[in-house]
Design an enzyme around this catalytic site. Structure first.
Site, short mmCIF file in Angstrom:
data_model
loop_
_atom_site.label_atom_id
_atom_site.label_comp_id
_atom_site.label_asym_id
_atom_site.label_seq_id
_atom_site.Cartn_x
_atom_site.Cartn_y
_atom_site.Cartn_z
N HIS A 1 -1.85 10.33 -0.12
CA HIS A 1 -2.64 10.00 1.06
C HIS A 1 -1.79 10.14 2.32
O HIS A 1 -0.58 9.88 2.29
CB HIS A 1 -3.13 8.56 1.00
CG HIS A 1 -4.18 8.29 -0.03
ND1 HIS A 1 -5.35 9.02 -0.11
CD2 HIS A 1 -4.25 7.35 -1.01
CE1 HIS A 1 -6.09 8.55 -1.09
NE2 HIS A 1 -5.44 7.55 -1.67
N GLU B 1 -8.68 4.10 -9.36
CA GLU B 1 -7.51 4.77 -8.78
C GLU B 1 -6.23 4.22 -9.42
O GLU B 1 -6.13 3.02 -9.67
CB GLU B 1 -7.45 4.54 -7.27
CG GLU B 1 -6.24 5.20 -6.61
CD GLU B 1 -6.04 4.78 -5.15
OE1 GLU B 1 -5.50 5.60 -4.38
OE2 GLU B 1 -6.41 3.65 -4.80
N HIS C 1 -13.99 2.51 -5.10
CA HIS C 1 -13.06 2.43 -6.21
C HIS C 1 -12.36 1.08 -6.26
O HIS C 1 -12.27 0.37 -5.26
CB HIS C 1 -12.01 3.56 -6.15
CG HIS C 1 -11.00 3.41 -5.04
ND1 HIS C 1 -11.14 4.04 -3.82
CD2 HIS C 1 -9.83 2.72 -4.96
CE1 HIS C 1 -10.09 3.74 -3.05
NE2 HIS C 1 -9.29 2.94 -3.73
N TYR D 1 -7.53 9.73 -8.33
CA TYR D 1 -8.88 9.15 -8.45
C TYR D 1 -9.54 9.72 -9.70
O TYR D 1 -9.48 10.92 -9.95
CB TYR D 1 -9.72 9.47 -7.22
CG TYR D 1 -9.30 8.71 -5.99
CD1 TYR D 1 -9.58 7.35 -5.86
CD2 TYR D 1 -8.61 9.34 -4.96
CE1 TYR D 1 -9.19 6.65 -4.75
CE2 TYR D 1 -8.21 8.64 -3.84
CZ TYR D 1 -8.50 7.29 -3.74
OH TYR D 1 -8.10 6.59 -2.64
N HIS E 1 -2.61 -2.31 2.17
CA HIS E 1 -3.98 -2.79 2.26
C HIS E 1 -4.32 -3.62 1.02
O HIS E 1 -3.75 -3.42 -0.06
CB HIS E 1 -4.99 -1.65 2.42
CG HIS E 1 -4.95 -0.59 1.36
ND1 HIS E 1 -3.80 -0.06 0.85
CD2 HIS E 1 -5.95 0.06 0.72
CE1 HIS E 1 -4.08 0.87 -0.04
NE2 HIS E 1 -5.38 0.95 -0.16
N HIS F 1 -6.24 -3.31 -5.15
CA HIS F 1 -7.16 -3.38 -4.01
C HIS F 1 -8.47 -2.72 -4.38
O HIS F 1 -8.62 -2.17 -5.48
CB HIS F 1 -6.56 -2.69 -2.77
CG HIS F 1 -6.34 -1.21 -2.93
ND1 HIS F 1 -5.16 -0.66 -3.35
CD2 HIS F 1 -7.18 -0.15 -2.73
CE1 HIS F 1 -5.26 0.65 -3.40
NE2 HIS F 1 -6.49 0.99 -3.02
#
Length: 308
Positions: A247, A266, A215, A256, A200, A153
């Site tokens: 997260h 990431e 990112h 990161y 996501h 993503h």
């Protein structure tokens, strides 16, 4: 859910400052496989578990950042249908001919309200993942570097993320999985959108400047692989932004870090599943720190301010 429209993220095209240094980084540290170079100077990579010819493309430029982020759609009929919906919505589209990118079919290109370039395509050559479609082994041997499963993503920064979200939802069929609210309790600071069942496929944060990249993310399979990725980054003296950590949003585990040109990348593992009948998860401003970095429960300033 039945996936009949936008299937998944397809490729990211990223600008780098030093091509040779970047190729070495993405090959030796990230463990991506180089799959070709074209006459315009672009270098193509794929992750080892991906079947399509490329998912990550770099080119030399005077500034780092994101040229385009693309999604693969079901077939050419779907590509035509979605282009029609974009035009009906008032979006200007451009057809990029097949072959303009190596082993990639015709693409529909357009700009988001945040000025990021998005592409849709239906065809890309299947080069396999090295273990075949018949009686495959568990994994390829002799792989090096971090060796992610796939390009997963991206997170983009720009002003009008509300209009972005509306376009993704109403035209492309995405759904909002999670969001973070600003202090007024109404305005989104950030949204996470999915076209399938993942946590996501693209996310966006409200930011004063348009067309910024936060990112590009690569998927790992286990928390132990995230820790191993941190070891590899340390061995190669990679600049780490934060992590390994977790997260709150998505509940994924993460590191990161920056490539040699300053593009943030990431490594990501886990994350929630999502179906269209599920309401979005909301994070309030007083818990924004835990939403972004669950262990520290506070924001890393670089996370909000450093973009390319």
């Amino acid at each position: 859910m039945a996936m009949t429209g936008v299937l998944r993220p397809g490729h990211a095209v990223v600008r780098v400052l030093d091509l040779d240094e970047s190729v070495k980084f993405y090959t030796d540290v990230m463990g991506l496989k180089e799959t070709g170079r074209d006459n315009s100077g672009r270098v193509y990579f794929k992750c080892n578990e991906e079947h399509d010819h490329n998912s990550f493309v770099i080119r030399k430029a005077d500034s780092a950042g994101l040229d385009a982020f693309a999604f693969k759609v079901l077939n050419n009929a779907t590509l035509n249908e979605l282009e029609g919906k974009l035009k009906d919505y008032g979006v200007t589209t451009e057809r990029v001919p097949a072959g303009e990118m190596l082993e990639t079919g015709e693409r529909v290109r357009f700009k988001l309200p945040t000025e990021h370039v998005i592409e849709l395509y239906a065809q890309k050559t299947d080069v396999g993942n090295g273990i075949g479609y018949v009686n495959p082994e568990a994994f390829q041997q002799g792989l090096k570097g971090i060796n992610p499963l796939r390009m997963d993503h991206c997170l983009i920064y720009g002003p009008d993320i509300d209009a972005n979200r509306k376009l993704f939802e109403e035209v492309l069929g995405f759904g909002m999985v999670e969001h973070i609210l600003l202090e007024d309790g109404k305005t989104d600071l950030a949204t996470w959108l999915s076209c399938g069942t993942k946590a996501h496929d693209i996310a966006m944060v409200r930011h004063g400047e348009p067309a910024k990249l936060h990112h590009v993310s690569f998927l790992l399979e286990t928390w132990e692989q995230v820790l191993r990725a941190a070891d590899i980054m340390s061995m190669h003296r990679v600049s780490i932004d934060i992590g390994p950590t977790r997260h709150g949003v998505t509940r994924g585990t993460t590191i990161y870090f920056f490539d040699p040109s300053g593009n943030r990348m990431e490594t990501f593992c886990g994350g929630n599943y999502w179906y269209p009948d599920m309401p979005p998860i909301t994070w309030t401003w007083d818990e924004v720190g835990a939403g972004v970095f669950y262990h520290d429960r506070k924001l890393n300033e670089r996370f909000l301010s450093v973009v390319t």
